[in-house]
Enzyme design. Structure first.
Site: not given
Lengths: 236, 236, 236, 236
Positions: A32-33, A49-50, A78, A99, A101, A124, A175, A233
């Site tokens: 994720g990033n 990254s990582g 990333s 992004h 997973h 919504d 992906h 809302y």
């Protein structure tokens, strides 16, 4: 000269938004990033990254120009940076990309299916189906994978004549999800919503195999209750 | 004479890795065990059998030689030790083994199916299917069960010409997952990934009954983005 | 005269075991109850009826004789007491009973199906299927419901020639699980295992519609690795 | 003159009940709202619209009259207020209403199916199926959506001759659950129960496609064990 104060504020927002992903259960390990763009200042800030979330600091966020070229010495950005850059170039209305997973969105991405709008929770936030890209070709994957991932997202939106603020996310075939928004906070919220509606949708189909998407008038009602000039809302 | 400092460091790493399993939601009660090997020093360190995680201490970890014979007085080693020993003998590249009954991996093991590579989350860690062993025979189970469990894992890798570092885990038919890696930390991470992709895969099939594994070129791309000489993910 | 020290120890154990149920995610609101029996002292201690776990104290546990007649002034016992009493009368080897509405076990109870032994996680605790009772008749339900719930459990064990220590739990048709053991701690553990294997089993069937139970020799191996005179799991 | 003390007590109860929703895992982001009515005082207190739970204070709760007209300056009430008002007008026995998008209840609402009474967990709280409304028409949605949502709930109860205290909740087609009760605490509990039985029911059907609802005599037994003049569950 780069505005240090501005960069530090961007780094802090991007850092907080990245931490929000494992807190919301959307990210395991270093998956994720999140990034943020400031077009006027010509800056993008993105997660390194990582790097483990437990030890990551706001100052570790990586600063690049609008083409994704790193501006400061330090950590590598990333590996998905090129995807973010392409999305920013094509979608002028958005200021942050996320992004993950996250598992339920990934399930649909792996299945290669768009997520139908089965209910108002979906409506919504997403005005219509959450689209799924076509599969990338061998050439696209082996040449410039992350760049092409951005391109296929943009292609899907162009082909479907979709508005990135009305459909603030997508599934990349095989992906996983990308979402976006006008702020990192909003882009993360859209990832939370996407995973939730993905989970709801697959069980909805199990409970009723003949289920149909909600009618257009209900989709309109819920989306425009929260978005646009007639929204009512919230506190604004 | 055994190097006390080395042993204490191994015990600490193995202890921490064992505790990471319930923290990650992979282990309930006393299920699960992690070991580490130091081939030069001729040592294996493994979790004691059936000790609650809440009261377990680093010093409780059990030290054996490379055949699994206990070297110190104290607790009994995990009943799965013989499986670990066989894996270390056959897979020279690995330095740590993890066994859990993590629920989603177990579901596939009970179903007796290998896990197809349905997406990039899978491909980032497993270069191809996660294999499932054949069922052990009555003779294998009643003679030397844990030893034969190791043997059938090795047989599966040999028959499939699989590389233990490219496929860092397996499902034992009717039982559950074993994973491994070059460090206890990495072996545990592989257990986390395995359970996650197992969960994703079964719902992927529910969402799309005709789903196909990702193409080889995407599998290549994601695996070699993180592994080998051309890897570019992370900070190295 | 009742031994106050003994009662306080029983209350403390029953209290701790009851709290373990929501901690393990097996109980919501006030569902669930644990009891302990001391046959020599002629005492049963059980959770009071409908008391929130947040405010419940060890002293609130209710003391009864072996017929379930309350011995102390104070709170009303769990409405399921009569079921516990019948189980203690029929199963002389057990000293604690647990009832929950843990969701995965309930799913099978509602489906009216016994849980097949699909793997070693199951076999480590249950020597064969987890049985499911027949449906209670209208007469049984309207006359003495909780008493008859105990009776139908005992009937199921008698008809199947089952050993309560080899099969330490059951599903009551349309209702939910009861488990037991030689201590409250063990009876709670059996509830944890039962819910876990119930969850595993239903997805196992989804992943492989043709799945078969594990062979008898593997069931034997795993159960007797942990139980009986040849057990070698754990530190004893 | 409005009674300040009474209002503050109502605000505190409504505030606490709203916070209980994310704690129970029933609400993400700002989804969900709880209200309370005091008919004698002519007051309704409800959550403000779109305010994050993390920063919300008891004083932010919005006070209206029995028609939903705001009585104090301050925040805007929940956009679902009109639904609450209609329910209070039609169901004189209830004093609190809860709306969530809890995922399992939403799955059934999206599937457009009522939830069958498959077990006693259901029967303890819902005396019969949890109904699902018909779909709202285009005219209803575009004219006065939240008002019509209340109306279609009332219509469903009228058509089914249902008692709101015996069936303390409903699914709105394509949307999600509303529950209610004599207190905010009870109304929230009913939301917890509804989501739990919704989850149980869909897996029950997967485990046994031919599953039938529990018989009427078991439904009667469990419901009236907890409700009405012959109830014997709990400490009263």
């Amino acid at each position: 000269m780069i505005n240090k104060l501005l960069i530090n504020e961007m780094k802090e927002r991007v850092f907080v938004a990245n931490l929000a992903l494992p807190e919301a259960g959307l990210v395991k390990l270093t998956w994720g990033n999140v990034s943020e763009i400031n077009r006027e200042a010509g800056l993008i800030v993105i997660k390194p990254s990582g790097v483990p979330y437990q030890t990551m600091k706001a100052q570790d966020m990586v600063v690049t120009d609008l083409n994704g070229d790193v501006l400061e010495e330090g950590m590598k950005p990333s590996s998905d940076l090129a995807t973010h850059v392409e999305l920013y170039k094509a979608f002028k209305e958005i200021n942050s990309v996320v992004h993950t997973h996250s598992k339920h969105a990934v399930m649909w991405a792996q299945a290669g299916r768009e997520i139908p709008a089965y209910g108002t929770t979906h409506a919504d936030t997403f005005y219509g189906v959450v689209p799924c890209t076509r599969q990338l070709t061998s050439e696209e994957v082996t040449s410039a994978y992350e760049f092409e991932t951005g391109k296929v997202i943009i292609e899907t939106f162009k082909d479907g004549a979709l508005d990135p603020l009305a459909v603030p996310g997508i599934l990349v075939y095989g992906h996983g999800p990308f979402t976006w928004g006008q702020t990192p906070k909003k882009a993360v919220e859209n990832s939370i919503v996407l995973d939730e509606i993905a989970e709801m949708a697959c069980v909805t189909e199990a409970v009723n195999e003949a289920v149909r998407p909600i009618p257009q008038y209900l989709l309109d009602k819920h989306f425009f209750r929260k978005h646009g000039t007639n929204a009512y809302y919230g506190q604004i």
